[in-house]
Design an enzyme around this catalytic site. Sequence first.
Site, mmCIF file in Angstrom:
data_model
loop_
_atom_site.group_PDB
_atom_site.id
_atom_site.type_symbol
_atom_site.label_atom_id
_atom_site.label_comp_id
_atom_site.label_asym_id
_atom_site.label_seq_id
_atom_site.Cartn_x
_atom_site.Cartn_y
_atom_site.Cartn_z
ATOM 1 N N ASP A 109 0.879 -1.168 0.000
ATOM 2 C CA ASP A 109 0.000 0.000 0.000
ATOM 3 C C ASP A 109 0.914 1.214 0.000
ATOM 4 O O ASP A 109 2.104 1.127 0.295
ATOM 5 C CB ASP A 109 -0.959 -0.004 1.196
ATOM 6 C CG ASP A 109 -2.151 0.940 0.946
ATOM 7 O OD1 ASP A 109 -2.071 1.773 0.003
ATOM 8 O OD2 ASP A 109 -3.155 0.861 1.672
HETATM 9 C C1 BGC Z 1 -4.913 3.390 -0.046
HETATM 10 C C2 BGC Z 1 -4.998 2.400 -1.184
HETATM 11 C C3 BGC Z 1 -4.794 3.118 -2.489
HETATM 12 C C4 BGC Z 1 -3.455 3.821 -2.460
HETATM 13 C C5 BGC Z 1 -3.119 4.580 -3.723
HETATM 14 C C6 BGC Z 1 -3.664 4.244 -0.118
HETATM 15 O O1 BGC Z 1 -3.736 5.289 0.788
HETATM 16 O O2 BGC Z 1 -4.966 2.706 1.180
HETATM 17 O O3 BGC Z 1 -6.238 1.752 -1.166
HETATM 18 O O4 BGC Z 1 -4.902 2.227 -3.553
HETATM 19 O O5 BGC Z 1 -3.468 4.767 -1.389
HETATM 20 O O6 BGC Z 1 -3.899 5.690 -3.883
#
Ligand code: BGC
Length: 739
Positions: free
Chosen positions: A267
């Site tokens: 993530d």
């Molecule tokens: C989120 C993810 C997301 C990623 C990219 C993170 O803060 O938890 O779900 O895909 O950001 O935007």
Amino acid sequence: MIQKIKNLFLGSLLLVGFSVFAQQQTPVYMDDAQSIEKRVEDALSRMTLEEKVKMVHAQSKFSSPGVPRLGIPENWMTDGPHGIRAEVLWDEWNQAGWTNDHCTAFPALTCLAASWNPDMAALYGQVIGEEARYRNKNVLLGPGVNIYRTPLNGRNFEYMGEDPYLASRMVVPYVQGVQKNGVAACVKHFALNNQETDRHGVNVIVDDRTLYEMYLPAFKAAVVEGKAWAIMGAYNRYKNQWCCQNEYLLNDILRGEWKFDGVVVSDWGGVNNTEQAIYHGLDMEFGTWTDGLSEGKSSAYDNYYLADPFLALLQSGKVPQEEMDKKIRNILRLTFRTTMDRNRPFGSFITPEHRLAARQIAEEGIVLLKNDRNVLPLDLTKTKKIAVIGENAIKMMTIGGGSSSLKAQYEISPLDGIRKGIGSAAQVEYARGYVGPKTARQDGLAASDISDDRSPEALIAEACHVARDADYVIFIGGLNKHEGQDCEGADRKELGLPYGQDQVISALAKVNKNVVVVILSGNAVAMPWVNEVPAIVETWYLGSEAGNALARVLTGDVNPSGKLPFTFPVKLTDTGAHSLGDFPGNNHEQTYREGLFVGYRWNDKNKVKPLFAFGHGLSYTQFAYGKAAVSSKSLASGGPLTVTIPVKNTGSRTGKEIVQLYIGDEKSSLVRPIKELKAFQKIALAPGEEKTVTFTISEEDLKFFDDTRHEWIAEPGKFTVYLGASSADIRSTVDFELK
Ligand code: BGC
């Protein structure tokens, strides 16, 4: 120069599949698993150490490098999971200002889950995959399948509800639909990311049984059945290791037990340590905020945990090459499955077909919670005036909420949809009723300004004035995508509706007996006024076609057929986690003491009556269930056995019913929930029509996870099959025995 020409030459050979070098028997243009593996090994053998290091971490907010020298393209990721995110600047979250990146906004995943229709999930995957492909993204950051443990989780709207079986059945076709486009579905957030509070620090403590029975099945289905090509690690910790670098989750379970051969993507900012990121199964590091002086600045990418620090360890021989090669193999496999798949389609963007799909999914997911006196559908033959009240009738909901925020090509508001749907049949008058926070801005995108400075008293007085002489009052409220509501990064503070909506609804109910409450949310909300109004509709966040879909349901053009994918408790402490005071944890620790007893499993065990049960949803017609029958009174080892039940449409409209099958184990060596969802079917019936719904039960459906033996087992004995219209509305039961 000569080197450059050589590189170009090599690159073009890679693109046509190494035909000269590999001298393989298989036809060059076949992207079967075997030829992909050959191409992976061939490409791997040509890469330098520096090229490999570049590949395992980001080069911008959403991309990672390929190998230009070999013609291997970059990887481009996109959120996910409700539409294709607008382009942001190379190293900033702010908009890049493109004019051709307005997407189709599809309904939130809670709505998809509420359709209980795997065909809708397949359609969803197909159309969002087409949009991703058209925009040249090869990884879609979605779908999300974290289990709904508490109604306070700010991200529940991005997930598929409280039941592992329902989420599993819905995630598989979504993944397959996306990947048909040569775009990887990146299932997230693996695992136990069930709250936003302290999401970067919290260590989840959960027993193995609960992990395997509740929190892993949807991920497992996505990987084993859906054959997902990517998975995203979660921010939180489990067994004191961050999930993006978690030996137990990534190496042992995902790769070991499930044989996952895709990429594990972190993530954004989920990596915290180089050694663990190297050894514990992560392949690609994204979004790291590097420390000290470079934090959040551009060109910080070399400081990533899997960048220079990794290179140094490899160069010094402290980390063997093989650790890097494992990751590169996974990334190259992703490349050959997506950007270098010569047969992949071109995709399409904001097409009429996509709009139609968005509307169909929305219509199938809307849930009619209550409909006394058959107040709905609106009877336009007798209607002169309809009062629409509430901020959510005019508020944009595609913007906000965190990473799933969208720059939609258009969004039909509920008010516009209703106005269009009603046409000249009646007068539609709007009053605000209540006012929430000013504007939801996200990454530089702003929703339209609907600020209003009037006092709550003035707003209620106006609403009641408009409502008093109306034939119907449609109150449109609920939550929104602001922080503290349905939004990433924080959890809700309470189950109740914000901004004094309860008072508005009660005031409206006093001046008009035909109040229809429409809730826009991705979460359960408290309804202290539930007995004051005749009709309640849960309409989720529906995306571009929101208003049109809602209007078609309210007017009866569409007969509602969604059912709740999670329980609506009367009060917060009716939920396991909150009853035990286990949310949001202390000192970065969160223990799931309720264990398996999440959602309806908790209600069943403790005989707690929900406000609206898991699986509940009404129709404008009625369905009568006959008596269930079982093909045999015993299931010999290996099964299967058939359960049938006749279901008849006894009303006057065509409608769809979701027939649910739960199984309970009379006696077991380990404690089990009273009953668990094991099958469902959504069937369409014309007025007067009857169908016999047939389910097949096998030994697999009777198993629980024995954590001492670390295996799924079914114990002989008596089982009860519960068939019904919701988890709390069982219409017929049959017993059988497992020999
Ligand atoms: C989120 C993810 C997301 C990623 C990219 C993170 O803060 O938890 O779900 O895909 O950001 O935007």
